[in-house]
Design a protein around this motif. Structure first.
Motif, short mmCIF file in Angstrom:
data_model
loop_
_atom_site.label_atom_id
_atom_site.label_comp_id
_atom_site.label_asym_id
_atom_site.label_seq_id
_atom_site.Cartn_x
_atom_site.Cartn_y
_atom_site.Cartn_z
N PRO A 1 0.84 -1.21 0.00
CA PRO A 1 0.00 0.00 0.00
C PRO A 1 0.87 1.26 0.00
O PRO A 1 2.04 1.21 0.41
N TYR A 2 0.32 2.37 -0.44
CA TYR A 2 1.08 3.59 -0.60
C TYR A 2 1.29 4.27 0.75
O TYR A 2 0.35 4.66 1.42
N ILE A 3 2.56 4.41 1.13
CA ILE A 3 2.88 5.02 2.41
C ILE A 3 2.29 6.42 2.52
O ILE A 3 1.76 6.81 3.56
N PHE A 4 2.37 7.19 1.43
CA PHE A 4 1.98 8.59 1.49
C PHE A 4 0.53 8.84 1.05
O PHE A 4 0.07 9.97 1.08
N GLU A 5 -0.16 7.81 0.62
CA GLU A 5 -1.47 8.00 0.01
C GLU A 5 -2.47 8.74 0.89
O GLU A 5 -3.25 9.55 0.39
N PRO A 6 -2.47 8.53 2.22
CA PRO A 6 -3.44 9.31 3.03
C PRO A 6 -3.17 10.81 3.05
O PRO A 6 -4.03 11.58 3.47
#
Length: 303
Positions: free
Chosen positions: A294-299
């Motif tokens: 999952p994308y670490i920075f996505e949030p």
């Protein structure tokens, strides 16, 4: 069997800014090209203007076309490695690649095959191109994001100088442990080797000058994290990681420098590269999408 790479010829258009300059001054004062390379191109008659062999001291006119043919430089050291890479920007002079986590930038050992340089060699091979692989800068193995590769000797020399002169803007995004209060700040602290650890660096009075400009984008109190933007004025090994740990806010996931192991790697991504193209004089602005799943920075930011 890959066909041998033919000699590489590039075409450079003469813009108004260069009108009146000679080929000689363009190479030496505008591009700051290495003397050895300039001498070789001149002695081997590898530069022409429009349809004629170049007169090195004659003034150029806006609208002229310069043709430079470089000696054949085959890639005899980097083994092409079949893997998919994301190209952020490409032209006849340079290539910008989005490096994934877990991949070193360049080969460190003989017959190494799983680096970004190997992947770039494979990508170029797919275009029947077996040229020498030239990275301009590096990222740590577990750091993701944009890296520049030069496609010929002149762009390599010019981009190296631009990097040294801080003419290539490099913007990183990171998540740090702890909640920062200052909105913007600059860390000026020299970095040297840690004699007690083979790979770690540390702030040291005898180290190399290192400057990092920081901006807080968001704080996440429930996770005790700060989402920050960093711009490098210098390019020391582990610079952002060392500087953030030095001020008490190590990168999340960066266990080498004291970060909490909440991610499988340090939360650091080389998000943007911006510079004026040395041959087209256009500004290049590249943004490297996030690659983690999952994308670490996505949030915190759109991909």
């Amino acid at each position: 069997m890959l066909k041998q790479q033919q000699e590489c010829t590039i075409n450079v258009h003469v813009y108004d800014q260069w009108s009146g300059m000679s080929i000689q001054s363009l190479f030496r004062t505008q591009w700051l090209a290495p003397k050895k390379l300039v001498h070789q191109l001149r002695m081997e008659k590898r530069v022409s203007v429009n349809d004629s062999l170049a007169i090195w001291t004659a003034p150029l006119e806006a609208g002229d076309d310069i043709f430079i043919t470089f000696p054949n430089e085959l890639n005899n050291t980097i083994i092409p490695f079949k893997t998919t890479i994301q190209i952020v920007y490409e032209d006849e002079h340079l290539l910008i690649v989005n490096k994934p986590a877990g991949m070193a930038t360049h080969v460190n050992e003989q017959n190494e095959m799983d680096t970004l340089a190997n992947a770039v060699a494979f990508y170029l091979q797919g275009q029947n191109d077996n040229r020498k692989i030239r990275h301009i800068h590096r990222l740590d193995k577990e750091t993701t994001g944009a890296i520049i590769f030069a496609k010929h000797a002149l762009s390599h020399a010019i981009l190296d100088q631009m990097l040294e002169n801080n003419e290539i803007d490099r913007t990183y995004l990171a998540l740090t442990d702890g909640l920062m209060k200052k909105s913007t700040f600059t860390i000026r602290a020299p970095i040297g080797r840690d004699r007690h650890h083979p790979t770690r660096r540390r702030v040291s009075e005898t180290g190399q000058q290192a400057v990092t400009h920081c901006k807080i984008l968001k704080t996440i109190p429930e996770k005790q994290l700060s989402f920050i933007e960093c711009k490098l004025a210098t390019g020391r090994t582990h610079q952002i990681r060392v500087h953030m740990a030095h001020i008490g806010f190590p990168l999340a996931g960066d266990q080498l420098y004291g970060g909490r192991p909440i991610f499988q790697r340090q939360a650091l991504h080389a998000r943007k590269l911006a510079f004026v193209h040395p041959f087209t004089l256009k500004r290049i602005d590249c943004t490297a999408p996030f690659l983690d799943k999952p994308y670490i920075f996505e949030p915190f930011v759109k991909r």
